[in-house]
Design a protein around this motif. Structure first.
Motif, PDB file in Angstrom:
ATOM      1  N   GLU A  40     -11.469  -8.986 -50.443  1.00 51.71           N
ATOM      2  CA  GLU A  40     -10.931  -7.783 -49.823  1.00 51.71           C
ATOM      3  C   GLU A  40     -10.872  -6.666 -50.854  1.00 51.71           C
ATOM      4  OE1 GLU A  40      -7.134  -9.241 -48.647  1.00 51.71           O
ATOM      5  OE2 GLU A  40      -7.847  -9.872 -46.682  1.00 51.71           O
ATOM      6  N   GLY A  41     -10.937  -5.450 -50.399  1.00 50.92           N
ATOM      7  CA  GLY A  41     -10.772  -4.311 -51.275  1.00 50.92           C
ATOM      8  C   GLY A  41     -12.079  -3.794 -51.837  1.00 50.92           C
ATOM      9  N   ALA A  42     -11.964  -2.767 -52.657  1.00 48.19           N
ATOM     10  CA  ALA A  42     -13.137  -2.052 -53.173  1.00 48.19           C
ATOM     11  C   ALA A  42     -13.608  -2.564 -54.523  1.00 48.19           C
ATOM     12  CB  ALA A  42     -12.806  -0.571 -53.279  1.00 48.19           C
ATOM     13  N   LEU A  48     -20.229  -6.544 -52.185  1.00 47.03           N
ATOM     14  CA  LEU A  48     -19.389  -7.086 -51.119  1.00 47.03           C
ATOM     15  C   LEU A  48     -18.552  -5.955 -50.549  1.00 47.03           C
ATOM     16  CD1 LEU A  48     -18.273 -10.332 -52.921  1.00 47.03           C
ATOM     17  CD2 LEU A  48     -20.059 -10.115 -51.226  1.00 47.03           C
ATOM     18  N   ASN A  49     -18.251  -6.015 -49.286  1.00 47.94           N
ATOM     19  CA  ASN A  49     -17.548  -4.957 -48.556  1.00 47.94           C
ATOM     20  C   ASN A  49     -18.272  -3.625 -48.674  1.00 47.94           C
ATOM     21  OD1 ASN A  49     -15.533  -6.745 -47.838  1.00 47.94           O
ATOM     22  ND2 ASN A  49     -14.203  -6.194 -49.541  1.00 47.94           N
ATOM     23  N   PRO A  50     -19.547  -3.560 -48.303  1.00 49.46           N
ATOM     24  CA  PRO A  50     -20.288  -2.306 -48.461  1.00 49.46           C
ATOM     25  C   PRO A  50     -19.787  -1.221 -47.518  1.00 49.46           C
ATOM     26  CG  PRO A  50     -21.594  -3.866 -47.225  1.00 49.46           C
ATOM     27  CD  PRO A  50     -20.352  -4.589 -47.676  1.00 49.46           C
ATOM     28  N   GLU A  55     -12.928  -4.561 -43.143  1.00 51.80           N
ATOM     29  CA  GLU A  55     -13.018  -6.005 -42.981  1.00 51.80           C
ATOM     30  C   GLU A  55     -13.249  -6.667 -44.337  1.00 51.80           C
ATOM     31  OE1 GLU A  55     -15.876  -4.489 -41.137  1.00 51.80           O
ATOM     32  OE2 GLU A  55     -14.596  -3.909 -39.487  1.00 51.80           O
ATOM     33  N   SER A  56     -12.943  -7.929 -44.411  1.00 50.77           N
ATOM     34  CA  SER A  56     -13.165  -8.667 -45.656  1.00 50.77           C
ATOM     35  C   SER A  56     -14.417  -9.531 -45.510  1.00 50.77           C
ATOM     36  CB  SER A  56     -11.959  -9.546 -45.979  1.00 50.77           C
ATOM     37  OG  SER A  56     -11.731 -10.457 -44.948  1.00 50.77           O
ATOM     38  N   ASP A  57     -15.081  -9.791 -46.623  1.00 46.58           N
ATOM     39  CA  ASP A  57     -16.229 -10.686 -46.644  1.00 46.58           C
ATOM     40  C   ASP A  57     -15.764 -12.084 -47.033  1.00 46.58           C
ATOM     41  OD1 ASP A  57     -18.048  -8.766 -45.934  1.00 46.58           O
ATOM     42  OD2 ASP A  57     -18.645  -8.298 -47.974  1.00 46.58           O
TER      43      ASP A  57
END
Length: 80
Positions: A40-42, A48-50, A55-57
């Motif tokens: 989760e997060g940036a 991941l999380n483009p 949403e979370s990967d």
């Protein structure tokens, strides 16, 4: 009525026997081989999380490669 109690006891006994075998096997697998984690997060963008999605990967963490020191350039490593 006696048969129903005997069936219930056999069912509960089989359930607990399976439970006490399945739990240690599952815990050992998740601890030693692989487990699933949520990202989760940036912190891992853009891989991941483009696009800044909320949403979370979901990723598979491979404990086996780390145990054998099979880490290569470009691999993502998770630390706790």
């Amino acid at each position: 009525m006696a048969q129903a109690q005997g069936f219930g006891r056999r069912y509960i006994k089989a359930f607990f026997k399976g439970f006490f075998v399945a739990v240690p096997v599952t815990v050992t697998f998740l601890d030693r081989v692989a487990c699933v984690a949520r990202v989760e997060g940036a912190s891992m963008q853009p891989s991941l999380n483009p696009g800044g999605r909320q949403e979370s990967d979901v990723v598979l963490l491979n404990h086996w490669s780390i145990r054998n020191y099979d880490v290569q350039r470009g691999d993502i490593v998770s630390l706790v």
